[in-house]
Design a protein around this motif. Structure first.
Motif, PDB file in Angstrom:
ATOM      1  N   MET A   6       0.824  -1.204   0.000  1.00 56.41           N
ATOM      2  CA  MET A   6       0.000   0.000   0.000  1.00 56.41           C
ATOM      3  C   MET A   6       0.860   1.256   0.000  1.00 56.41           C
ATOM      4  N   LEU A   7       1.929   1.251   0.795  1.00 58.20           N
ATOM      5  CA  LEU A   7       2.779   2.440   0.896  1.00 58.20           C
ATOM      6  C   LEU A   7       3.555   2.703  -0.384  1.00 58.20           C
ATOM      7  N   LEU A   8       3.906   1.629  -1.092  1.00 60.95           N
ATOM      8  CA  LEU A   8       4.726   1.779  -2.298  1.00 60.95           C
ATOM      9  C   LEU A   8       3.894   1.948  -3.561  1.00 60.95           C
ATOM     10  N   SER A   9       2.604   1.680  -3.460  1.00 59.82           N
ATOM     11  CA  SER A   9       1.751   1.801  -4.645  1.00 59.82           C
ATOM     12  C   SER A   9       1.489   3.275  -4.951  1.00 59.82           C
ATOM     13  N   VAL A  10       1.753   3.672  -6.178  1.00 58.05           N
ATOM     14  CA  VAL A  10       1.524   5.037  -6.639  1.00 58.05           C
ATOM     15  C   VAL A  10       0.684   4.987  -7.899  1.00 58.05           C
TER      16      VAL A  10
ATOM     17  N   VAL B  80       3.909  -0.959  27.844  1.00 55.42           N
ATOM     18  CA  VAL B  80       4.319  -0.759  29.242  1.00 55.42           C
ATOM     19  C   VAL B  80       5.121   0.534  29.389  1.00 55.42           C
ATOM     20  N   THR B  81       5.925   0.840  28.399  1.00 55.83           N
ATOM     21  CA  THR B  81       6.760   2.045  28.447  1.00 55.83           C
ATOM     22  C   THR B  81       6.094   3.246  27.784  1.00 55.83           C
ATOM     23  N   GLY B  82       4.875   3.066  27.321  1.00 60.43           N
ATOM     24  CA  GLY B  82       4.162   4.175  26.688  1.00 60.43           C
ATOM     25  C   GLY B  82       4.525   4.388  25.233  1.00 60.43           C
ATOM     26  N   ASN B  83       5.144   3.400  24.614  1.00 59.16           N
ATOM     27  CA  ASN B  83       5.545   3.502  23.207  1.00 59.16           C
ATOM     28  C   ASN B  83       4.504   2.820  22.330  1.00 59.16           C
ATOM     29  N   LEU B  84       3.832   3.601  21.505  1.00 58.62           N
ATOM     30  CA  LEU B  84       2.806   3.063  20.603  1.00 58.62           C
ATOM     31  C   LEU B  84       3.347   2.766  19.213  1.00 58.62           C
ATOM     32  N   GLY B  85       4.653   2.901  19.015  1.00 59.85           N
ATOM     33  CA  GLY B  85       5.253   2.616  17.725  1.00 59.85           C
ATOM     34  C   GLY B  85       5.389   3.856  16.867  1.00 59.85           C
ATOM     35  N   GLN B  86       5.840   3.627  15.641  1.00 58.27           N
ATOM     36  CA  GLN B  86       6.044   4.707  14.681  1.00 58.27           C
ATOM     37  C   GLN B  86       5.158   4.491  13.461  1.00 58.27           C
ATOM     38  N   SER B  87       4.699   5.580  12.898  1.00 60.67           N
ATOM     39  CA  SER B  87       3.834   5.519  11.728  1.00 60.67           C
ATOM     40  C   SER B  87       4.589   4.956  10.534  1.00 60.67           C
ATOM     41  N   PHE B  88       3.912   4.077   9.775  1.00 60.95           N
ATOM     42  CA  PHE B  88       4.515   3.570   8.543  1.00 60.95           C
ATOM     43  C   PHE B  88       4.645   4.678   7.501  1.00 60.95           C
TER      44      PHE B  88
ATOM     45  N   ASN C  78       5.047   8.208   7.750  1.00 60.96           N
ATOM     46  CA  ASN C  78       6.027   9.293   7.863  1.00 60.96           C
ATOM     47  C   ASN C  78       7.092   9.069   8.921  1.00 60.96           C
ATOM     48  N   GLY C  79       7.013   7.972   9.661  1.00 57.79           N
ATOM     49  CA  GLY C  79       8.032   7.672  10.653  1.00 57.79           C
ATOM     50  C   GLY C  79       7.878   8.394  11.977  1.00 57.79           C
ATOM     51  N   ASP C  80       6.871   9.261  12.100  1.00 54.57           N
ATOM     52  CA  ASP C  80       6.654   9.955  13.371  1.00 54.57           C
ATOM     53  C   ASP C  80       6.114   8.975  14.410  1.00 54.57           C
ATOM     54  N   THR C  81       6.373   9.267  15.681  1.00 55.03           N
ATOM     55  CA  THR C  81       5.833   8.423  16.736  1.00 55.03           C
ATOM     56  C   THR C  81       4.316   8.578  16.778  1.00 55.03           C
ATOM     57  N   VAL C  82       3.642   7.466  16.959  1.00 56.74           N
ATOM     58  CA  VAL C  82       2.182   7.480  16.948  1.00 56.74           C
ATOM     59  C   VAL C  82       1.640   8.321  18.105  1.00 56.74           C
ATOM     60  N   TRP C  83       2.291   8.226  19.256  1.00 57.64           N
ATOM     61  CA  TRP C  83       1.796   8.967  20.411  1.00 57.64           C
ATOM     62  C   TRP C  83       1.850  10.478  20.179  1.00 57.64           C
TER      63      TRP C  83
ATOM     64  N   THR D 247      -8.348   7.966   8.520  1.00 49.73           N
ATOM     65  CA  THR D 247      -7.214   8.126   7.601  1.00 49.73           C
ATOM     66  C   THR D 247      -6.211   6.995   7.769  1.00 49.73           C
ATOM     67  N   ALA D 248      -5.952   6.612   9.006  1.00 53.15           N
ATOM     68  CA  ALA D 248      -5.008   5.522   9.263  1.00 53.15           C
ATOM     69  C   ALA D 248      -5.510   4.202   8.680  1.00 53.15           C
ATOM     70  N   ILE D 249      -6.817   3.966   8.781  1.00 55.57           N
ATOM     71  CA  ILE D 249      -7.385   2.731   8.221  1.00 55.57           C
ATOM     72  C   ILE D 249      -7.261   2.733   6.705  1.00 55.57           C
ATOM     73  N   GLU D 250      -7.524   3.855   6.082  1.00 58.32           N
ATOM     74  CA  GLU D 250      -7.412   3.943   4.621  1.00 58.32           C
ATOM     75  C   GLU D 250      -5.991   3.670   4.154  1.00 58.32           C
ATOM     76  N   ASN D 251      -5.004   4.082   4.935  1.00 56.13           N
ATOM     77  CA  ASN D 251      -3.597   3.914   4.561  1.00 56.13           C
ATOM     78  C   ASN D 251      -2.990   2.607   5.053  1.00 56.13           C
ATOM     79  N   ARG D 252      -3.771   1.784   5.737  1.00 55.65           N
ATOM     80  CA  ARG D 252      -3.269   0.529   6.316  1.00 55.65           C
ATOM     81  C   ARG D 252      -2.038   0.786   7.193  1.00 55.65           C
ATOM     82  N   ASP D 253      -2.082   1.875   7.936  1.00 52.81           N
ATOM     83  CA  ASP D 253      -0.974   2.216   8.826  1.00 52.81           C
ATOM     84  C   ASP D 253      -1.228   1.533  10.168  1.00 52.81           C
ATOM     85  N   TYR D 254      -0.725   0.311  10.317  1.00 52.22           N
ATOM     86  CA  TYR D 254      -1.023  -0.504  11.486  1.00 52.22           C
ATOM     87  C   TYR D 254      -0.678   0.179  12.814  1.00 52.22           C
TER      88      TYR D 254
END
Length: 316
Positions: free
Chosen positions: A37-41, A76-84, A86-91, A275-282
Motif C-alpha cells: 500500500m505504501l509503495l503503490s503510486v 508498558v513504556t508508553g511507546n505506541l510505535g512509529q507511523s509507517f 512518515n516515521g513519526d511516533t504514533v503517540w 485516515t489511518a485505516i485507509e492507509n493501512r498504517d497498522y
C-alpha cells in the motif's frame, strides 16, 4: 469500599490487556499488505524486491509472536510505535488530536447534562401534564435526527445563510480564544442534540421510578422541605443510572464523532483513525484504537466509582 475499588481496578486492567491483544491480532485479518500500500503510486504494482525490503524495514517479516511481545513491551513504556507513512511516533500524532476530541466531548456532555437532567426532573414531577408531553415529544424528535443531518443544517443556517459563525475548522485556544470557543461549540451543540435527549429520557425514567419509593413518601410525611426531598432523596438516587448512560455515551463518542468532525472539518481523533485505516498504517490504527479503548475503560471505571458514592449498596 476499598475492596470494591480494587476489584474494579483489576477488572479494568485485565480488560485493557485483553483489548490490546485483540486489537493487535485482529489487524492481521485485515486484507491488504501495508508495504504494498505504501509503495503503490497511481495504482501501479510496486516491484517485489522493493516490497520485500520495506517489509523487512518495518519489521513485518518477524514472527507474529515476537511482534506481539514487542508491542506489549512498548505499551508498558508508553511507546505506541512509529507511523509507517512518515516515521513519526504514533503517540506524538495522537497527542495533538486527542485534547481536541476530549474538549469536544466534554463540552457536549456538559450541555447535555445541563439540559437533559433538569428537563427530565421537571417532566417526571409533572407526569402526564403539558410539560411532560412537550419535553417527551421534543426528545423523541431529537433522537430521530442523525448527527450529520443536525450538523449540516447548523452549517447551512448559522454559517451560510446567517453568517453568524464560521462553517468549520479549528483554531488553538491560545491563538484566538473567542474563535476557538465558537468552532468547538458548533460541533458540541450538534452532538448534544441527541445526547441531551438520551439524558432526558433516562433522567425522567429514573426519577419517575424513585418517586414511587417508600423513602420519598416517608421524607415528605416527616415534613421535609420539598427542595430537600428532591435534592437528597429523589435526584441523588436517580443519578446512578444517568451516570452510567452518560459514561457509555461519552466512551462511544471518542471514536464515533467522525461524522461531526467531518461535517465541521474538525481535526480530532476519529478522523485521524479513518485516515489511518485507509492507509493501512497498522501502528496508527493500533495506537488510536487502544487510546480510545483505554479511555473508554477508564470512563467506565470512574462511573463505577461514582455510582458507588451515589449508591452505597453497590459496595457489597
Amino acid at each position: 469500599m476499598l475492596s470494591y475499588t480494587i476489584r474494579r481496578c483489576v477488572v479494568a486492567l485485565l480488560l485493557a490487556v485483553s483489548v490490546a491483544s485483540l486489537v493487535f491480532f485482529a489487524l492481521y485479518l485485515v486484507p491488504g499488505d501495508p508495504a504494498t500500500m505504501l509503495l503503490s503510486v497511481g495504482g501501479v504494482e510496486p516491484p517485489a524486491a522493493a516490497v520485500q525490503a520495506l517489509t523487512e524495514e518495518l519489521g513485518l517479516d518477524r514472527p507474529v509472536l515476537v511482534q506481539y511481545l514487542d508491542f506489549l513491551g512498548g505499551l508498558v513504556t508508553g511507546n505506541l510505535g512509529q507511523s509507517f507513512a512518515n516515521g513519526d511516533t504514533v503517540w506524538s500524532m495522537i497527542a495533538v488530536r486527542l485534547p481536541r476530541t476530549l474538549e469536544l466531548i466534554a463540552l457536549a456532555t456538559a450541555i447535555s447534562l445541563a439540559v437533559g437532567v433538569p428537563a427530565g426532573l421537571a417532566a417526571a414531577l409533572r407526569q402526564g401534564r403539558t410539560v411532560d408531553r412537550l419535553f417527551s415529544f421534543t426528545a423523541s424528535v431529537q433522537m430521530s435526527l442523525p448527527v450529520f443531518v443536525v450538523g449540516t443544517a447548523m452549517v447551512y443556517i448559522f454559517a451560510q445563510r446567517l453568517g453568524w459563525v464560521p462553517a468549520g475548522g479549528y483554531v488553538p485556544l491560545a491563538q484566538d480564544p473567542a474563535r476557538h470557543l465558537v468552532l468547538v461549540l458548533m460541533p458540541a451543540l450538534a452532538i448534544s442534540v441527541g445526547f441531551s435527549a438520551i439524558v432526558f429520557r433516562m433522567s425522567r425514567a429514573t426519577v419517575a421510578s424513585v418517586l414511587t419509593k417508600d423513602w420519598v413518601r416517608t421524607a415528605r410525611a416527616k415534613g421535609l422541605a420539598e427542595g430537600r426531598v428532591r435534592r437528597w432523596h429523589i435526584l441523588r438516587n436517580a443519578l446512578g443510572p444517568v451516570a452510567t448512560v452518560v459514561g457509555l455515551e461519552m466512551g462511544g463518542l471518542l471514536g464515533g464523532s467522525v461524522l461531526v468532525e467531518y461535517v465541521f472539518n474538525y481535526p480530532g481523533l476519529s478522523g485521524f483513525l479513518v485516515t489511518a485505516i485507509e492507509n493501512r498504517d497498522y501502528p496508527q490504527i493500533r495506537g488510536t484504537v487502544l487510546v480510545i479503548a483505554f479511555l473508554f475503560i477508564l470512563l467506565n471505571l470512574l462511573v463505577d466509582l461514582l455510582y458507588m458514592l451515589l449508591d452505597p449498596r453497590v459496595r457489597d
